[in-house]
Write a protein that holds these residues in place. Sequence first.
Motif, mmCIF file in Angstrom:
data_model
loop_
_atom_site.group_PDB
_atom_site.id
_atom_site.type_symbol
_atom_site.label_atom_id
_atom_site.label_comp_id
_atom_site.label_asym_id
_atom_site.label_seq_id
_atom_site.Cartn_x
_atom_site.Cartn_y
_atom_site.Cartn_z
ATOM 1 N N LEU A 267 27.247 28.460 -10.020
ATOM 2 C CA LEU A 267 26.233 27.498 -9.593
ATOM 3 C C LEU A 267 25.176 28.155 -8.718
ATOM 4 C CD1 LEU A 267 28.225 24.246 -8.740
ATOM 5 C CD2 LEU A 267 26.379 24.472 -10.397
ATOM 6 N N ASN A 268 25.634 29.073 -7.860
ATOM 7 C CA ASN A 268 24.747 29.742 -6.918
ATOM 8 C C ASN A 268 23.736 30.632 -7.626
ATOM 9 O OD1 ASN A 268 23.725 30.435 -4.468
ATOM 10 N ND2 ASN A 268 25.470 31.640 -3.792
ATOM 11 N N LEU A 269 24.187 31.382 -8.609
ATOM 12 C CA LEU A 269 23.326 32.360 -9.263
ATOM 13 C C LEU A 269 22.714 31.865 -10.564
ATOM 14 C CD1 LEU A 269 25.064 34.224 -7.292
ATOM 15 C CD2 LEU A 269 24.554 36.041 -8.900
ATOM 16 N N ILE A 270 23.505 31.204 -11.396
ATOM 17 C CA ILE A 270 23.020 30.778 -12.702
ATOM 18 C C ILE A 270 22.172 29.527 -12.587
ATOM 19 C CG2 ILE A 270 23.690 30.041 -15.019
ATOM 20 C CD1 ILE A 270 24.362 32.951 -14.474
ATOM 21 N N GLY A 271 22.682 28.544 -11.870
ATOM 22 C CA GLY A 271 21.935 27.308 -11.669
ATOM 23 C C GLY A 271 22.043 26.344 -12.843
ATOM 24 N N LEU A 272 21.483 25.155 -12.640
ATOM 25 C CA LEU A 272 21.562 24.100 -13.646
ATOM 26 C C LEU A 272 20.534 24.299 -14.751
ATOM 27 C CD1 LEU A 272 21.935 20.999 -11.283
ATOM 28 C CD2 LEU A 272 23.746 22.093 -12.629
ATOM 29 N N ALA A 273 20.879 23.835 -15.934
ATOM 30 C CA ALA A 273 19.948 23.852 -17.061
ATOM 31 C C ALA A 273 18.816 22.870 -16.799
ATOM 32 C CB ALA A 273 20.680 23.484 -18.345
ATOM 33 N N PRO A 274 17.642 23.095 -17.397
ATOM 34 C CA PRO A 274 16.539 22.145 -17.233
ATOM 35 C C PRO A 274 16.963 20.732 -17.635
ATOM 36 C CG PRO A 274 15.782 24.156 -18.311
ATOM 37 C CD PRO A 274 17.271 24.254 -18.226
ATOM 38 N N GLY A 275 16.685 19.776 -16.766
ATOM 39 C CA GLY A 275 17.050 18.401 -17.046
ATOM 40 C C GLY A 275 18.444 18.013 -16.607
#
Length: 324
Positions: A132-140
């Motif tokens: 979560l820290n590095l990759i992050g959420l997908a758009p939307g």
Amino acid sequence: TSFVSAEGLVTLPEAMMSQVGIENGSKIELVVRDGAIVIRKQLPISAYMGILKGYDLGDIEPPKEPDKEDIRKKYAELFWDAQNRKGYTLYDAQRLMRERNYFAAMMVNEGDADALVSGYSSNYGSVVKPMLNLIGLAPGSTRIATTNVMITQRGPMFLSDTAININPTANDLIKIAQMTSGVVKMFGLEPVMAMISYSNFGSSKDKTATKVREAVSYLHRRHPQLLVDGELQTDFALNSEMLKANFPFSRLANKKVNTLIFPNLESANITYKLLKELNKAESIGPIMMGLRKPVHILQLGASVDEIVNMTAVAVVDAQQKEKQ
């Protein structure tokens, strides 16, 4: 694909070589970095097998890789550039790049690996945090969730959320249903979804049933193209004749449900593990949903088949995300 936890993972070569028949003729490259095995399309399959088994590669010369300390330094600086206003120092970034999950996540972020599979020897939560820290959420996306595919006598069944959201709200259940629908389609199937509860269509006014009803109502209004209904008890969801006889108005009457959205984590997790152990149903997952990159986390001590299946999912996920 980057396999974190590769050192000490005695099943990994077996898992890979057990699938070599379907991959014969393809070209891939294997690179080992800090316990992460990275596979990219390049070398002939014979070379890959040679590396795993320790054979002489003959005239095949593996590509030269940058010095690992140079890579660590590069990743640390990139990480710090992105996180230096969130309480991280450069020293913190350098230290984190010596942790496999952070290092592997940076490989995916920087295009040095197409996908990531981790979790074999780690607590699930400890792997989720760096992703979560590095990759992050997908758009939307507003959250992450997971689904497990159970290979049952009635065909593939998708169960969500099996690993992340402990007590999802109605809004959370909406997102989980939408993301699960996307995974079902990724497998080449049309999602037929039941939102599961101990209640049937308003028979309970308790908040645990009400949130499921609210989620279904929203999906019916805003996403009428989704074939979903609830709240439903599991036996009614899976028995179309019983459902039609008692609730003929349901959108799932005469339909074969292939997706179950559970009201909380404990019910979903318990159900998929019961199916796995009592019925010996093969499980694929938990498949991560909602992340920006194809990252998937194995259950602690996953079997050879589970590693192979998750790798296949990671590859398909990477292909799908590349098209988006």
